[in-house]
Design a protein around this motif. Structure first.
Motif, PDB file in Angstrom:
ATOM      1  N   ARG A  76     -32.863  51.107 -89.017  1.00 29.50           N
ATOM      2  CA  ARG A  76     -33.995  51.066 -89.871  1.00 29.50           C
ATOM      3  C   ARG A  76     -35.060  49.824 -89.836  1.00 29.50           C
ATOM      4  O   ARG A  76     -36.202  49.589 -89.615  1.00 29.50           O
ATOM      5  N   ARG A  77     -34.054  48.648 -90.208  1.00 33.89           N
ATOM      6  CA  ARG A  77     -34.741  47.193 -90.502  1.00 33.89           C
ATOM      7  C   ARG A  77     -35.304  46.828 -89.084  1.00 33.89           C
ATOM      8  O   ARG A  77     -36.131  45.972 -89.012  1.00 33.89           O
ATOM      9  N   LEU A  78     -34.589  46.930 -87.948  1.00 36.51           N
ATOM     10  CA  LEU A  78     -35.096  46.294 -86.623  1.00 36.51           C
ATOM     11  C   LEU A  78     -36.232  47.296 -85.907  1.00 36.51           C
ATOM     12  O   LEU A  78     -36.711  46.624 -85.085  1.00 36.51           O
ATOM     13  N   VAL A  79     -36.694  48.425 -86.557  1.00 38.98           N
ATOM     14  CA  VAL A  79     -37.807  49.279 -86.073  1.00 38.98           C
ATOM     15  C   VAL A  79     -39.000  48.275 -85.900  1.00 38.98           C
ATOM     16  O   VAL A  79     -39.552  47.518 -86.927  1.00 38.98           O
ATOM     17  N   GLY A  80     -39.491  48.115 -84.821  1.00 38.40           N
ATOM     18  CA  GLY A  80     -40.802  47.238 -84.609  1.00 38.40           C
ATOM     19  C   GLY A  80     -40.409  45.894 -83.938  1.00 38.40           C
ATOM     20  O   GLY A  80     -41.243  45.088 -83.277  1.00 38.40           O
ATOM     21  N   THR A  81     -38.833  45.531 -84.167  1.00 37.41           N
ATOM     22  CA  THR A  81     -38.578  44.314 -83.265  1.00 37.41           C
ATOM     23  C   THR A  81     -38.239  44.410 -81.887  1.00 37.41           C
ATOM     24  O   THR A  81     -38.321  45.307 -81.613  1.00 37.41           O
ATOM     25  N   THR A  82     -38.329  43.301 -81.238  1.00 38.84           N
ATOM     26  CA  THR A  82     -38.208  43.346 -79.834  1.00 38.84           C
ATOM     27  C   THR A  82     -36.771  42.753 -79.442  1.00 38.84           C
ATOM     28  O   THR A  82     -36.391  41.744 -80.153  1.00 38.84           O
ATOM     29  N   TRP A 155     -29.223  46.135 -75.218  1.00 39.33           N
ATOM     30  CA  TRP A 155     -29.871  46.846 -76.099  1.00 39.33           C
ATOM     31  C   TRP A 155     -29.342  47.074 -77.413  1.00 39.33           C
ATOM     32  O   TRP A 155     -29.829  46.835 -78.563  1.00 39.33           O
ATOM     33  N   MET A 156     -28.081  47.614 -77.531  1.00 40.72           N
ATOM     34  CA  MET A 156     -27.585  48.019 -78.725  1.00 40.72           C
ATOM     35  C   MET A 156     -26.913  46.695 -79.451  1.00 40.72           C
ATOM     36  O   MET A 156     -26.601  46.561 -80.658  1.00 40.72           O
ATOM     37  N   GLY A 157     -26.891  45.598 -78.593  1.00 45.39           N
ATOM     38  CA  GLY A 157     -26.557  44.303 -79.108  1.00 45.39           C
ATOM     39  C   GLY A 157     -27.577  43.698 -80.131  1.00 45.39           C
ATOM     40  O   GLY A 157     -27.108  42.911 -80.987  1.00 45.39           O
ATOM     41  N   HIS A 158     -28.615  44.166 -79.810  1.00 47.36           N
ATOM     42  CA  HIS A 158     -29.753  43.937 -80.811  1.00 47.36           C
ATOM     43  C   HIS A 158     -29.300  44.104 -82.183  1.00 47.36           C
ATOM     44  O   HIS A 158     -29.563  43.469 -83.207  1.00 47.36           O
ATOM     45  N   LEU A 159     -28.850  45.470 -82.440  1.00 50.84           N
ATOM     46  CA  LEU A 159     -28.134  45.903 -83.708  1.00 50.84           C
ATOM     47  C   LEU A 159     -26.962  45.199 -83.939  1.00 50.84           C
ATOM     48  O   LEU A 159     -26.921  44.814 -85.282  1.00 50.84           O
ATOM     49  N   GLY A 164     -24.046  40.866 -87.416  1.00 50.19           N
ATOM     50  CA  GLY A 164     -22.905  39.679 -87.532  1.00 50.19           C
ATOM     51  C   GLY A 164     -21.829  40.008 -86.525  1.00 50.19           C
ATOM     52  O   GLY A 164     -20.754  39.244 -86.748  1.00 50.19           O
ATOM     53  N   LEU A 165     -21.975  40.814 -85.442  1.00 46.28           N
ATOM     54  CA  LEU A 165     -21.111  41.098 -84.721  1.00 46.28           C
ATOM     55  C   LEU A 165     -21.202  40.374 -83.287  1.00 46.28           C
ATOM     56  O   LEU A 165     -22.518  40.390 -83.080  1.00 46.28           O
ATOM     57  N   THR A 166     -20.219  40.196 -82.453  1.00 43.32           N
ATOM     58  CA  THR A 166     -20.439  39.619 -81.045  1.00 43.32           C
ATOM     59  C   THR A 166     -20.331  40.911 -80.121  1.00 43.32           C
ATOM     60  O   THR A 166     -19.664  41.689 -80.159  1.00 43.32           O
ATOM     61  N   VAL A 167     -21.177  40.664 -78.961  1.00 43.39           N
ATOM     62  CA  VAL A 167     -21.036  41.836 -78.009  1.00 43.39           C
ATOM     63  C   VAL A 167     -21.067  41.236 -76.633  1.00 43.39           C
ATOM     64  O   VAL A 167     -21.669  40.243 -76.315  1.00 43.39           O
ATOM     65  N   GLY A 168     -20.257  41.666 -75.734  1.00 41.80           N
ATOM     66  CA  GLY A 168     -19.974  41.276 -74.535  1.00 41.80           C
ATOM     67  C   GLY A 168     -20.191  42.467 -73.591  1.00 41.80           C
ATOM     68  O   GLY A 168     -20.187  43.588 -73.758  1.00 41.80           O
ATOM     69  N   CYS A 169     -20.226  41.835 -72.186  1.00 41.97           N
ATOM     70  CA  CYS A 169     -20.246  42.929 -70.952  1.00 41.97           C
ATOM     71  C   CYS A 169     -19.540  42.453 -69.923  1.00 41.97           C
ATOM     72  O   CYS A 169     -19.823  41.460 -69.604  1.00 41.97           O
TER      73      CYS A 169
END
Length: 205
Positions: A76-82, A155-159, A164-169
């Motif tokens: 919800r807080r990220l709505v409008g961010t890029t 895309w989900m890494g933005h969240l 505070g989590l790290t994400v990889g691919c």
């Protein structure tokens, strides 16, 4: 006749599951509403709080409503961010609906959750991935091709990163050192073939 009986029992089983998770969904929404009064830093601090509570003996099921509420409130807080996703700027416009909360609970419990295209499978997965990553073990999402693995991790890494989590691919032709780095993160996206081959390599096959 057997098909008819199977459908009847499958329907009953599905309805029983839905009834059992309704109170959990209501609790998640109640908590998420209360989290709206928190500052960004206070919400982000929930991640370390959950980790500490798990180490102290609480279970993932104990903290599930709070963890899911944290993810929903973060969205919800990220709505409008890029964010830059597959080399393109993307605007975040998603907040979890109840059906997606239900899907997240189903996946966490090891059930199969079938959703049609456009119903938010990518967003659903953020809930159990965040929850299970709190244990300190790498959580993995398996998708069908390298493009989707990269897109969804960014895309989900933005969240995830907001919380505070790290994400990889994992990608084809990725050097071994970089692969190890990706697996060392809290959440890792990749394809079944890449995860499978890495498992075989790790086990000397």
């Amino acid at each position: 006749m057997f098909d008819f009986l199977f459908k009847r029992f499958a329907g009953r089983h599905y309805k029983k599951f839905l009834e059992s998770v309704k109170p959990i969904v209501a609790k998640i929404n109640e908590l998420e509403q209360s989290y709206q009064s928190l500052s960004d830093d206070q919400l982000k601090a929930k991640t370390d709080e959950f980790r500490a509570r798990l180490k102290a003996g609480e279970t993932l099921d104990d903290i599930l409503p709070e963890a899911f509420a944290t993810v929903k409130n973060g969205a919800r807080r990220l709505v409008g961010t890029t964010a830059i996703v597959s080399d393109h700027e993307q605007t975040w416009d998603m907040v979890h609906f109840d059906v997606q909360l239900i899907g997240g609970i189903a996946l966490h419990r090891g059930r199969i959750a079938e959703m049609a295209t456009g119903e938010g499978k990518t967003l659903v997965a953020t809930l159990p991935l965040y929850l299970n990553a709190l244990t300190g073990s790498n959580s993995q999402l398996v998708t069908v091709n390298d493009y989707l693995a990269r897109r969804d991790s960014e895309w989900m890494g933005h969240l995830y990163k907001f919380l505070g989590l790290t994400v990889g691919c994992i990608q084809q032709q990725m050097p071994s050192a970089l692969r190890r780095e990706m697996y060392g993160r809290d959440i890792t996206y990749g394809t079944a073939s890449e995860f499978g081959f890495d498992y075989l390599r790790d086990n000397g096959m």
